[in-house]
Design a protein around this motif. Structure first.
Motif, PDB file in Angstrom:
ATOM      1  N   ASN A  77       3.013   6.890  -1.905  1.00 36.94           N
ATOM      2  CA  ASN A  77       1.856   7.769  -2.086  1.00 36.94           C
ATOM      3  C   ASN A  77       0.558   6.972  -2.231  1.00 36.94           C
ATOM      4  OD1 ASN A  77       3.435  10.120  -1.965  1.00 36.94           O
ATOM      5  ND2 ASN A  77       4.008   9.819  -4.099  1.00 36.94           N
ATOM      6  N   CYS A  78       0.327   6.094  -1.281  1.00 36.54           N
ATOM      7  CA  CYS A  78      -0.856   5.231  -1.310  1.00 36.54           C
ATOM      8  C   CYS A  78      -2.095   6.013  -0.886  1.00 36.54           C
ATOM      9  CB  CYS A  78      -0.632   4.037  -0.392  1.00 36.54           C
ATOM     10  SG  CYS A  78       0.916   3.166  -0.763  1.00 36.54           S
ATOM     11  N   SER A  79      -3.271   5.467  -1.169  1.00 33.55           N
ATOM     12  CA  SER A  79      -4.512   6.185  -0.867  1.00 33.55           C
ATOM     13  C   SER A  79      -5.360   5.511   0.201  1.00 33.55           C
ATOM     14  CB  SER A  79      -5.338   6.372  -2.142  1.00 33.55           C
ATOM     15  OG  SER A  79      -5.668   5.131  -2.712  1.00 33.55           O
ATOM     16  N   ASP A  80      -5.275   4.206   0.338  1.00 33.26           N
ATOM     17  CA  ASP A  80      -6.153   3.493   1.266  1.00 33.26           C
ATOM     18  C   ASP A  80      -5.388   2.398   1.987  1.00 33.26           C
ATOM     19  OD1 ASP A  80      -8.809   4.675   0.568  1.00 33.26           O
ATOM     20  OD2 ASP A  80      -8.264   3.883  -1.394  1.00 33.26           O
ATOM     21  N   ILE A  81      -5.976   1.953   3.092  1.00 36.57           N
ATOM     22  CA  ILE A  81      -5.396   0.831   3.825  1.00 36.57           C
ATOM     23  C   ILE A  81      -6.473  -0.210   4.102  1.00 36.57           C
ATOM     24  CG2 ILE A  81      -3.563   2.186   4.898  1.00 36.57           C
ATOM     25  CD1 ILE A  81      -5.205   2.217   7.499  1.00 36.57           C
ATOM     26  N   GLN A  82      -6.018  -1.427   4.353  1.00 35.13           N
ATOM     27  CA  GLN A  82      -6.938  -2.503   4.708  1.00 35.13           C
ATOM     28  C   GLN A  82      -6.279  -3.383   5.764  1.00 35.13           C
ATOM     29  OE1 GLN A  82      -7.602  -5.886   2.005  1.00 35.13           O
ATOM     30  NE2 GLN A  82      -9.778  -5.349   2.156  1.00 35.13           N
ATOM     31  N   PHE A  83      -7.005  -3.619   6.842  1.00 33.93           N
ATOM     32  CA  PHE A  83      -6.570  -4.554   7.875  1.00 33.93           C
ATOM     33  C   PHE A  83      -6.901  -5.963   7.396  1.00 33.93           C
ATOM     34  CE2 PHE A  83      -7.431  -0.676  10.224  1.00 33.93           C
ATOM     35  CZ  PHE A  83      -6.457  -0.635  11.211  1.00 33.93           C
ATOM     36  N   ARG A  84      -6.027  -6.936   7.717  1.00 31.99           N
ATOM     37  CA  ARG A  84      -6.311  -8.326   7.344  1.00 31.99           C
ATOM     38  C   ARG A  84      -5.657  -9.274   8.348  1.00 31.99           C
ATOM     39  NH1 ARG A  84      -4.320  -9.759   1.710  1.00 31.99           N
ATOM     40  NH2 ARG A  84      -5.958  -8.297   1.167  1.00 31.99           N
ATOM     41  N   ALA A  85      -6.410 -10.296   8.715  1.00 31.43           N
ATOM     42  CA  ALA A  85      -5.880 -11.374   9.542  1.00 31.43           C
ATOM     43  C   ALA A  85      -6.309 -12.690   8.908  1.00 31.43           C
ATOM     44  CB  ALA A  85      -6.406 -11.284  10.973  1.00 31.43           C
ATOM     45  N   THR A  86      -5.423 -13.674   8.953  1.00 26.25           N
ATOM     46  CA  THR A  86      -5.739 -15.000   8.420  1.00 26.25           C
ATOM     47  C   THR A  86      -5.348 -16.054   9.452  1.00 26.25           C
ATOM     48  OG1 THR A  86      -3.582 -15.242   7.366  1.00 26.25           O
ATOM     49  CG2 THR A  86      -5.326 -14.269   6.034  1.00 26.25           C
ATOM     50  N   TRP A  87      -6.029 -17.164   9.387  1.00 24.82           N
ATOM     51  CA  TRP A  87      -5.744 -18.284  10.272  1.00 24.82           C
ATOM     52  C   TRP A  87      -5.613 -19.528   9.414  1.00 24.82           C
ATOM     53  CZ3 TRP A  87      -8.937 -14.295  11.286  1.00 24.82           C
ATOM     54  CH2 TRP A  87      -8.714 -13.578  12.472  1.00 24.82           C
ATOM     55  N   SER A  88      -4.654 -20.367   9.704  1.00 27.18           N
ATOM     56  CA  SER A  88      -4.463 -21.605   8.961  1.00 27.18           C
ATOM     57  C   SER A  88      -5.349 -22.681   9.581  1.00 27.18           C
ATOM     58  CB  SER A  88      -2.992 -22.028   9.014  1.00 27.18           C
ATOM     59  OG  SER A  88      -2.829 -23.212   8.273  1.00 27.18           O
ATOM     60  N   ALA A  89      -6.404 -22.997   8.880  1.00 27.88           N
ATOM     61  CA  ALA A  89      -7.349 -24.022   9.349  1.00 27.88           C
ATOM     62  C   ALA A  89      -8.148 -24.539   8.165  1.00 27.88           C
ATOM     63  CB  ALA A  89      -8.272 -23.432  10.409  1.00 27.88           C
ATOM     64  N   PRO A  90      -7.467 -25.108   7.170  1.00 25.96           N
ATOM     65  CA  PRO A  90      -8.184 -25.520   5.963  1.00 25.96           C
ATOM     66  C   PRO A  90      -9.278 -26.538   6.250  1.00 25.96           C
ATOM     67  CG  PRO A  90      -5.914 -26.336   5.953  1.00 25.96           C
ATOM     68  CD  PRO A  90      -6.068 -25.455   7.145  1.00 25.96           C
ATOM     69  N   GLY A  91     -10.467 -26.241   5.746  1.00 25.21           N
ATOM     70  CA  GLY A  91     -11.591 -27.155   5.856  1.00 25.21           C
ATOM     71  C   GLY A  91     -12.301 -27.173   7.194  1.00 25.21           C
ATOM     72  N   LYS A  92     -11.795 -26.433   8.168  1.00 27.23           N
ATOM     73  CA  LYS A  92     -12.409 -26.467   9.496  1.00 27.23           C
ATOM     74  C   LYS A  92     -13.653 -25.580   9.579  1.00 27.23           C
ATOM     75  CE  LYS A  92     -11.291 -26.126  14.371  1.00 27.23           C
ATOM     76  NZ  LYS A  92     -10.296 -25.824  15.374  1.00 27.23           N
ATOM     77  N   TYR A  93     -13.726 -24.560   8.731  1.00 29.86           N
ATOM     78  CA  TYR A  93     -14.844 -23.612   8.769  1.00 29.86           C
ATOM     79  C   TYR A  93     -15.558 -23.627   7.433  1.00 29.86           C
ATOM     80  CZ  TYR A  93     -12.221 -22.294  12.838  1.00 29.86           C
ATOM     81  OH  TYR A  93     -11.551 -22.339  14.029  1.00 29.86           O
TER      82      TYR A  93
END
Length: 157
Positions: A77-93
């Protein structure tokens, strides 16, 4: 007689057909959100390891993303959703890269996570239900945000 027809036509034109509540999609039924997600690529329904709430894992144009469900009661019985994407690139950005994106784009909030990996998120309010076409439009905006973020920030074509 012509005036009566004109008035009737005006009244009828202003009426809209109500959307039946049973046709609306909300976060209480992850399967319906999943069905829309599958229209944009592969998608599977599972649970979030950290909360045990429903979570959709999918791909759009080869990019892995997740849909997290929030505001849940006993993992349902959730109320909201969130799209999420992650990229593995520590320190590059840098934070400047994320700020430039956030300043210039309407959809998709970018930040660096605790490991300095880039993250793109987009919340979608479906608490009181939306028509399928409305949710499909949100998926389209997500697809545009993913494509733009990869091109403009990550410099991936």
């Amino acid at each position: 007689m012509t005036l009566k027809i004109a008035v009737l036509a005006t009244v009828l034109a202003g009426m809209s057909v109500p959307v039946l509540a049973s046709n609306l999609i909300d976060a209480t039924d992850p399967e319906r959100v999943l069905n829309v997600a599958r229209g944009f690529g592969s998608a599977d329904l599972g649970t979030s390891p950290s909360t045990s709430n429903p979570r959709i894992s999918g791909r759009i144009e080869g990019t892995r993303y997740y849909i997290f469900f929030y505001g849940c009661t006993n993992n349902r019985n959730c109320s909201d959703i969130q799209f999420r994407a992650t990229w593995s690139a520590p320190g590059k950005y840098s934070l400047a890269d994320m700020n430039t994106w956030n300043r210039s784009k309407r959809y998709g909030k970018a930040y660096l996570d605790s490991d300095n990996d880039p993250v793109l998120e987009m919340p979608v309010n479906i608490k009181h239900g939306v028509a399928q076409r409305n949710l499909e439009d949100s998926f389209n905006w997500w697809k545009v945000a993913l494509r733009g973020f990869k091109k403009d920030v990550l410099q991936i074509d």
